[in-house]
Scaffold this motif. Structure first.
Motif, PDB file in Angstrom:
ATOM      1  N   LEU A 115      27.757  11.789  -5.813  1.00 22.60           N
ATOM      2  CA  LEU A 115      27.982  12.110  -7.224  1.00 22.60           C
ATOM      3  C   LEU A 115      28.417  13.556  -7.434  1.00 22.60           C
ATOM      4  CD1 LEU A 115      24.927  10.190  -8.728  1.00 22.60           C
ATOM      5  CD2 LEU A 115      27.345   9.552  -8.940  1.00 22.60           C
ATOM      6  N   SER A 116      28.074  14.439  -6.489  1.00 21.61           N
ATOM      7  CA  SER A 116      28.462  15.845  -6.604  1.00 21.61           C
ATOM      8  C   SER A 116      29.714  16.168  -5.804  1.00 21.61           C
ATOM      9  CB  SER A 116      27.314  16.749  -6.124  1.00 21.61           C
ATOM     10  OG  SER A 116      27.124  16.612  -4.725  1.00 21.61           O
ATOM     11  N   ASN A 117      30.342  15.166  -5.221  1.00 23.50           N
ATOM     12  CA  ASN A 117      31.532  15.356  -4.391  1.00 23.50           C
ATOM     13  C   ASN A 117      31.244  16.235  -3.179  1.00 23.50           C
ATOM     14  OD1 ASN A 117      34.240  15.057  -3.625  1.00 23.50           O
ATOM     15  ND2 ASN A 117      34.890  16.873  -4.774  1.00 23.50           N
ATOM     16  N   GLY A 118      30.141  15.913  -2.496  1.00 21.02           N
ATOM     17  CA  GLY A 118      29.844  16.572  -1.224  1.00 21.02           C
ATOM     18  C   GLY A 118      29.252  17.950  -1.343  1.00 21.02           C
ATOM     19  N   ARG A 119      28.503  18.208  -2.412  1.00 20.69           N
ATOM     20  CA  ARG A 119      27.991  19.568  -2.621  1.00 20.69           C
ATOM     21  C   ARG A 119      26.538  19.742  -2.177  1.00 20.69           C
ATOM     22  NH1 ARG A 119      28.150  21.519  -8.187  1.00 20.69           N
ATOM     23  NH2 ARG A 119      28.565  19.474  -9.067  1.00 20.69           N
ATOM     24  N   LEU A 120      25.979  18.804  -1.427  1.00 17.80           N
ATOM     25  CA  LEU A 120      24.555  18.868  -1.081  1.00 17.80           C
ATOM     26  C   LEU A 120      24.319  19.392   0.332  1.00 17.80           C
ATOM     27  CD1 LEU A 120      21.595  18.227  -1.898  1.00 17.80           C
ATOM     28  CD2 LEU A 120      21.924  15.973  -0.856  1.00 17.80           C
ATOM     29  N   ILE A 121      23.426  20.389   0.429  1.00 20.20           N
ATOM     30  CA  ILE A 121      22.820  20.826   1.695  1.00 20.20           C
ATOM     31  C   ILE A 121      21.354  20.433   1.619  1.00 20.20           C
ATOM     32  CG2 ILE A 121      22.085  22.821   3.056  1.00 20.20           C
ATOM     33  CD1 ILE A 121      25.000  22.387   3.393  1.00 20.20           C
ATOM     34  N   LEU A 122      20.884  19.652   2.565  1.00 23.38           N
ATOM     35  CA  LEU A 122      19.530  19.123   2.481  1.00 23.38           C
ATOM     36  C   LEU A 122      18.581  19.910   3.372  1.00 23.38           C
ATOM     37  CD1 LEU A 122      18.106  16.780   0.967  1.00 23.38           C
ATOM     38  CD2 LEU A 122      18.252  15.490   3.096  1.00 23.38           C
ATOM     39  N   PRO A 188      24.490  17.463   5.996  1.00 23.80           N
ATOM     40  CA  PRO A 188      23.914  18.626   6.675  1.00 23.80           C
ATOM     41  C   PRO A 188      22.408  18.726   6.427  1.00 23.80           C
ATOM     42  CG  PRO A 188      25.906  19.228   5.489  1.00 23.80           C
ATOM     43  CD  PRO A 188      25.545  17.845   5.048  1.00 23.80           C
ATOM     44  N   LEU A 189      21.646  18.711   7.517  1.00 20.09           N
ATOM     45  CA  LEU A 189      20.183  18.706   7.459  1.00 20.09           C
ATOM     46  C   LEU A 189      19.663  20.010   8.041  1.00 20.09           C
ATOM     47  CD1 LEU A 189      18.396  16.268   6.509  1.00 20.09           C
ATOM     48  CD2 LEU A 189      17.897  15.872   8.915  1.00 20.09           C
ATOM     49  N   PHE A 190      18.903  20.781   7.230  1.00 21.30           N
ATOM     50  CA  PHE A 190      18.385  22.084   7.645  1.00 21.30           C
ATOM     51  C   PHE A 190      16.860  22.049   7.618  1.00 21.30           C
ATOM     52  CE2 PHE A 190      22.644  23.155   7.182  1.00 21.30           C
ATOM     53  CZ  PHE A 190      22.915  24.504   7.327  1.00 21.30           C
ATOM     54  N   VAL A 191      16.231  22.275   8.747  1.00 21.94           N
ATOM     55  CA  VAL A 191      14.769  22.336   8.810  1.00 21.94           C
ATOM     56  C   VAL A 191      14.304  23.684   8.258  1.00 21.94           C
ATOM     57  CG1 VAL A 191      12.762  22.387  10.340  1.00 21.94           C
ATOM     58  CG2 VAL A 191      14.606  20.732  10.733  1.00 21.94           C
ATOM     59  N   THR A 192      13.236  23.651   7.462  1.00 19.23           N
ATOM     60  CA  THR A 192      12.674  24.865   6.865  1.00 19.23           C
ATOM     61  C   THR A 192      11.498  25.370   7.701  1.00 19.23           C
ATOM     62  OG1 THR A 192      13.298  24.135   4.661  1.00 19.23           O
ATOM     63  CG2 THR A 192      11.629  25.851   4.798  1.00 19.23           C
ATOM     64  N   GLY A 193      11.557  26.660   8.062  1.00 15.70           N
ATOM     65  CA  GLY A 193      10.517  27.187   8.938  1.00 15.70           C
ATOM     66  C   GLY A 193      10.495  26.383  10.233  1.00 15.70           C
ATOM     67  N   TYR A 194       9.313  26.255  10.794  1.00 17.18           N
ATOM     68  CA  TYR A 194       9.188  25.429  11.995  1.00 17.18           C
ATOM     69  C   TYR A 194       8.793  24.001  11.663  1.00 17.18           C
ATOM     70  CZ  TYR A 194       9.700  29.588  14.896  1.00 17.18           C
ATOM     71  OH  TYR A 194      10.195  30.717  15.506  1.00 17.18           O
ATOM     72  N   SER A 195       8.205  23.777  10.484  1.00 18.46           N
ATOM     73  CA  SER A 195       7.752  22.441  10.087  1.00 18.46           C
ATOM     74  C   SER A 195       6.957  21.772  11.204  1.00 18.46           C
ATOM     75  CB  SER A 195       8.937  21.572   9.652  1.00 18.46           C
ATOM     76  OG  SER A 195       9.495  22.044   8.445  1.00 18.46           O
ATOM     77  N   ARG A 196       6.191  22.607  11.930  1.00 22.81           N
ATOM     78  CA  ARG A 196       5.312  22.169  13.014  1.00 22.81           C
ATOM     79  C   ARG A 196       6.085  21.528  14.180  1.00 22.81           C
ATOM     80  NH1 ARG A 196       0.032  22.373  11.983  1.00 22.81           N
ATOM     81  NH2 ARG A 196      -0.468  20.717  13.452  1.00 22.81           N
ATOM     82  N   GLN A 197       7.328  21.985  14.379  1.00 21.53           N
ATOM     83  CA  GLN A 197       8.147  21.500  15.487  1.00 21.53           C
ATOM     84  C   GLN A 197       8.499  22.666  16.400  1.00 21.53           C
ATOM     85  OE1 GLN A 197       8.353  18.180  15.364  1.00 21.53           O
ATOM     86  NE2 GLN A 197       7.389  18.350  13.322  1.00 21.53           N
ATOM     87  N   THR A 198       9.002  22.359  17.581  1.00 23.18           N
ATOM     88  CA  THR A 198       9.490  23.397  18.475  1.00 23.18           C
ATOM     89  C   THR A 198      10.903  23.793  18.048  1.00 23.18           C
ATOM     90  OG1 THR A 198      10.501  21.860  20.049  1.00 23.18           O
ATOM     91  CG2 THR A 198       8.153  22.394  20.370  1.00 23.18           C
ATOM     92  N   ILE A 199      11.298  24.991  18.420  1.00 21.11           N
ATOM     93  CA  ILE A 199      12.649  25.428  18.101  1.00 21.11           C
ATOM     94  C   ILE A 199      13.682  24.563  18.824  1.00 21.11           C
ATOM     95  CG2 ILE A 199      12.722  27.181  19.921  1.00 21.11           C
ATOM     96  CD1 ILE A 199      14.305  28.954  17.978  1.00 21.11           C
ATOM     97  N   ASP A 200      13.349  24.052  19.997  1.00 25.23           N
ATOM     98  CA  ASP A 200      14.263  23.161  20.716  1.00 25.23           C
ATOM     99  C   ASP A 200      14.488  21.872  19.938  1.00 25.23           C
ATOM    100  OD1 ASP A 200      12.710  24.862  22.893  1.00 25.23           O
ATOM    101  OD2 ASP A 200      14.622  24.261  23.791  1.00 25.23           O
ATOM    102  N   TRP A 201      13.413  21.319  19.363  1.00 27.17           N
ATOM    103  CA  TRP A 201      13.552  20.090  18.581  1.00 27.17           C
ATOM    104  C   TRP A 201      14.401  20.352  17.340  1.00 27.17           C
ATOM    105  CZ3 TRP A 201      12.874  18.147  13.771  1.00 27.17           C
ATOM    106  CH2 TRP A 201      12.860  16.761  13.626  1.00 27.17           C
ATOM    107  N   ILE A 202      14.168  21.488  16.678  1.00 29.04           N
ATOM    108  CA  ILE A 202      14.930  21.825  15.473  1.00 29.04           C
ATOM    109  C   ILE A 202      16.409  21.966  15.802  1.00 29.04           C
ATOM    110  CG2 ILE A 202      15.269  23.554  13.663  1.00 29.04           C
ATOM    111  CD1 ILE A 202      12.231  24.181  13.959  1.00 29.04           C
ATOM    112  N   ALA A 203      16.731  22.673  16.867  1.00 29.00           N
ATOM    113  CA  ALA A 203      18.130  22.871  17.238  1.00 29.00           C
ATOM    114  C   ALA A 203      18.820  21.559  17.586  1.00 29.00           C
ATOM    115  CB  ALA A 203      18.223  23.834  18.417  1.00 29.00           C
ATOM    116  N   LYS A 204      18.093  20.650  18.181  1.00 29.61           N
ATOM    117  CA  LYS A 204      18.668  19.372  18.584  1.00 29.61           C
ATOM    118  C   LYS A 204      18.841  18.428  17.403  1.00 29.61           C
ATOM    119  CE  LYS A 204      17.854  15.388  21.628  1.00 29.61           C
ATOM    120  NZ  LYS A 204      16.930  14.788  22.640  1.00 29.61           N
ATOM    121  N   ASN A 205      17.911  18.431  16.453  1.00 29.07           N
ATOM    122  CA  ASN A 205      17.870  17.397  15.421  1.00 29.07           C
ATOM    123  C   ASN A 205      18.309  17.853  14.033  1.00 29.07           C
ATOM    124  OD1 ASN A 205      16.453  14.896  16.721  1.00 29.07           O
ATOM    125  ND2 ASN A 205      15.332  16.685  17.461  1.00 29.07           N
ATOM    126  N   SER A 206      18.692  19.123  13.892  1.00 32.17           N
ATOM    127  CA  SER A 206      19.148  19.613  12.591  1.00 32.17           C
ATOM    128  C   SER A 206      20.542  20.196  12.711  1.00 32.17           C
ATOM    129  CB  SER A 206      18.186  20.673  12.050  1.00 32.17           C
ATOM    130  OG  SER A 206      18.376  21.907  12.716  1.00 32.17           O
TER     131      SER A 206
END
Length: 317
Positions: A115-122, A188-206
């Motif tokens: 609805l926003s024509n692709g303007r969302l960063i999650l 586009p999916l951006f993890v906030t802080g560590y969210s109780r995950q490792t930095i390796d997991w964040i880099a791989k999954n976000s």
């Protein structure tokens, strides 16, 4: 079809920094903002070429925990603001993934994106307010696992047609599909802080990382580590963004004085600080005006006239 949506292209590029502003766009004492003239101020931010508007997700008011963000349900408010703006990116900082069902998350996010024509960063998070988990019937002690599972299911729902999976949130057997899908190949999916995950997991999954403001040397250390881990995943670049509380003074040369998660300072010192952040690799900074001593429109106007020309939104044409 490009992997990156419009919002990503407006905000993120190596060695470039853009700026945004967080709702509520106002100064306020205590936990609850007035939420006055927010559409007018959002439109002003867009006119002044801020690159993004950011929305928080606070399901319940906990008097012992802090402020409640923009008060409104994030999906409802995203849709409302999206309908009254045209080009500015819309970011969440952040949706609490373990508290919602992945189907509802995927449906809401893809709907806003379309609805926003692709303007969302999650921007997404595991959540840190203990009262919310039992209210949703979830175990606060399991939020790290619930977060991972919700991300896995979310990815499948948006990237696959008639997905098949079995997780803690439920199962799909290929008989139903989630519509709509995002405009681009992937939201586009951006993890906030560590969210109780490792930095390796964040880099791989976000697709990027949202971090809290830190002392410049500590932030540089975090960023160096982030870049190294991202390269190990086979990517040259995944963006890094952060929040920053500011109380912008009328004197443009006021030296920085610390406030909660930010500074009281003049615009010239803010420009220097943003350049320092840019130099260490920060790609986006979104301002929180809660502790401002000046009216929000005055602050936006000054930022738009004197600061944003140094940190403009990217040209996506």
């Amino acid at each position: 079809m490009s992997f990156f949506n419009k919002a990503y292209k407006l905000m993120f590029k190596p060695k470039h920094l853009t700026v945004g502003v967080l709702f509520a766009i106002e100064a306020y004492e205590g936990a609850i903002p007035k939420m006055e003239r927010q559409v007018e101020l959002a439109q002003l931010a867009e006119e002044l070429e801020f690159s993004g508007l950011w929305f928080r997700d606070v399901p319940l008011y906990d008097p012992n925990f802090g402020d409640v963000g923009q008060i409104y349900d994030p999906w409802t408010y995203l849709g409302y603001i999206a309908g009254q703006t045209k080009n500015i990116a819309l970011g969440t900082a952040a949706i609490i993934f373990p508290l919602r069902h992945p189907i509802d998350l995927a449906k809401g996010a893809a709907s806003i994106d379309q609805l926003s024509n692709g303007r969302l960063i999650l921007g997404i998070a595991a959540g840190d307010r203990p009262i919310e988990y039992p209210a949703y019937g979830r175990d606060f002690g399991q939020r790290d696992m619930l977060f991972r599972e919700s991300v896995y299911d979310f990815h499948r729902l948006l990237s696959e047609n008639f997905p098949r999976y079995n997780s803690i949130f439920g199962s799909l057997t290929g008989e139903g599909d989630l519509l709509p899908k995002p405009i681009s190949k992937k939201l586009p999916l951006f993890v906030t802080g560590y969210s109780r995950q490792t930095i390796d997991w964040i880099a791989k999954n976000s697709d990027g990382w949202l971090m809290y403001p830190r002392d410049i040397l500590l932030q540089q250390h975090i960023l160096t580590n982030w870049k190294n881990v991202v390269r190990r995943t086979g990517h040259e670049f995944k963006p890094f963004a952060q929040s920053l509380y500011i109380d912008l003074t009328k004197d443009p040369d006021t030296n920085p004085n610390r406030i909660h998660l930010g500074y009281r300072l003049g615009r010239n010192k803010l420009i220097k600080h943003l350049n320092d952040l840019k130099d260490i690799g920060v790609n986006h900074v979104f301002f929180n005006l809660k502790y401002s001593k000046r009216p929000a429109d005055d602050v936006l106007e000054e930022l738009g006239k004197f600061v944003i020309p140094y940190f403009p939104p990217l040209d996506i044409q």
